[in-house]
Write an enzyme that holds these catalytic residues in place. Sequence first.
Site, short mmCIF file in Angstrom:
data_model
loop_
_atom_site.label_atom_id
_atom_site.label_comp_id
_atom_site.label_asym_id
_atom_site.label_seq_id
_atom_site.Cartn_x
_atom_site.Cartn_y
_atom_site.Cartn_z
N HIS A 112 0.87 -1.18 0.00
CA HIS A 112 0.00 0.00 0.00
C HIS A 112 0.91 1.23 0.00
O HIS A 112 2.03 1.19 0.52
CB HIS A 112 -0.84 -0.05 1.28
CG HIS A 112 -1.92 0.96 1.40
ND1 HIS A 112 -1.68 2.26 1.80
CD2 HIS A 112 -3.25 0.89 1.20
CE1 HIS A 112 -2.81 2.93 1.85
NE2 HIS A 112 -3.79 2.12 1.49
N CYS A 145 -4.77 2.48 -3.66
CA CYS A 145 -3.53 3.02 -3.02
C CYS A 145 -2.38 2.03 -3.20
O CYS A 145 -1.53 1.90 -2.32
CB CYS A 145 -3.74 3.34 -1.55
SG CYS A 145 -4.91 4.66 -1.27
N ASP A 192 3.11 -4.55 7.90
CA ASP A 192 1.87 -3.80 7.77
C ASP A 192 0.73 -4.82 7.89
O ASP A 192 0.49 -5.60 6.97
CB ASP A 192 1.87 -3.09 6.41
CG ASP A 192 0.52 -2.48 6.06
OD1 ASP A 192 -0.47 -2.70 6.80
OD2 ASP A 192 0.45 -1.79 5.03
N LYS A 239 -10.46 -1.10 10.31
CA LYS A 239 -10.63 -2.26 9.42
C LYS A 239 -10.96 -3.52 10.21
O LYS A 239 -11.24 -4.56 9.65
CB LYS A 239 -9.36 -2.48 8.60
CG LYS A 239 -9.10 -1.33 7.62
CD LYS A 239 -7.90 -1.62 6.76
CE LYS A 239 -7.33 -0.39 6.09
NZ LYS A 239 -8.09 0.07 4.93
N GLN A 256 -4.51 -5.41 6.68
CA GLN A 256 -5.47 -6.33 6.08
C GLN A 256 -5.39 -7.73 6.69
O GLN A 256 -6.08 -8.63 6.23
CB GLN A 256 -5.25 -6.43 4.56
CG GLN A 256 -5.44 -5.14 3.81
CD GLN A 256 -6.89 -4.65 3.83
OE1 GLN A 256 -7.83 -5.42 4.09
NE2 GLN A 256 -7.10 -3.38 3.55
#
Length: 421
Positions: A138, A379, A215, A241, A218
Amino acid sequence: MTAPANQLRATPPAGHALNVEKIRAEFPILHQQVHGKPLVYLDNAATSQKPRDVIDAISRYYERDNANIHRGVHALSERATEAYEAARCAAQNFLGAALPSEIIFVRGTTEAINLVAQTFGRTRVGAGDEVIVTTMEHHSNIVPWQMLCGEKGAKLRVAPISDRGELDLEEFQKLLGPKTRLVALTHVSNALGTINPIREIVRMAHDRNVPVLVDGAQAVPHLKVDVRDLGCDFYAFSGHKVYGPTGIGVLYGKSDLLAAMPPYQGGGDMISSVTFEKTTYNKVPFKFEAGTPDVAGAIGLGAAFAYVNGLGIEKIGAHEHALLAHATEAVSAIPGVRLIGTAPQKAGVLSFLIDDIHPHDIGTILDQEGIAIRTGHHCSEPVMHRFGIPATARASFALYNTFQEVDALVRGIAKVREVFA
Ligand code: PLP
């Protein structure tokens, strides 16, 4: 967690079924019509909807306990501080961190990564050094490193991905070298759904004494994450999220690294004493939480963790996997559909194109059917460049989605094709 593509199951294994009807009743926003059709919300990778427990926890805080934290001696301030710090412990448990002080509350993944780039990065990365990212990042895990490398005269190296959207581990290993100061990569790709083998990647990097930032934006909504099992040095995610509020997120960092890092922002709460001659800093994690934090957000996030734990992340993952399997089979059977991101290990994301129809047109027509998906580069422009496309249409699944909603998506796609026939 996720079976290989040839073993995709359209039903969760025994004992892993969620009571989705009951769950849906706990999400007020889902019960509405959009353009006269029942809302089908399939934009969960952008942000997920909030259960009543989270909404109530935030309202309760403002109705009963609202006060500034860490500074007051009055009852409300003590209650607010206690609730905020309890949320930190909930985050610690959610991630399997060793200590609550390894949890720093931030605005979200983006701020977490910028914090590491501007503190750890600025002190550890110098001219000629290298930072490794991957093609599937991202923008929030590219631009902060690009800015750092630009400032320091360092080099950003990019590990490539295959046509299925999998990280090329051999090429990744070749990039690791004596100049590598950090690896920063995503756990799950937001554009492709690919789950990266983080444990293996951390082992490769640690063999070379290179720290790893993950990261997890997700990943945490779908997979059991245990930072000590993964072995990573930093782990970042956003509350919104994972069924929590916007404006709050978490940076996990190993305590020795956090202790050695300079502060990110200056201001209240991050100091232990201030004179015009000299300021000394507070201990970790407060050193990194300058100013009044998002107290209500942290409390809402704590409620979201409790909600997810109550259902069981394994059951959630199994349900979403079954939805993804059903959607993958049904959508790929539609003539003219091309899936982008076909890695065997995937979580919750179906990116696709239909003939040469622009994804924005797909999204607009589906919206008229009450179906919310995301269209664009997500993104992740380098992913689009890798596949030679400007954008994709992306459906992404959450614990409250149903097989009927996947079928509505399939009917919606058929309608898009009719419009452009
Ligand atoms: N990383 C990934 C993989 C994401 O999907 C996102 C958001 O879509 C982010 C980072 C940025 O998250 P936020 O905008 O909440 O900071």
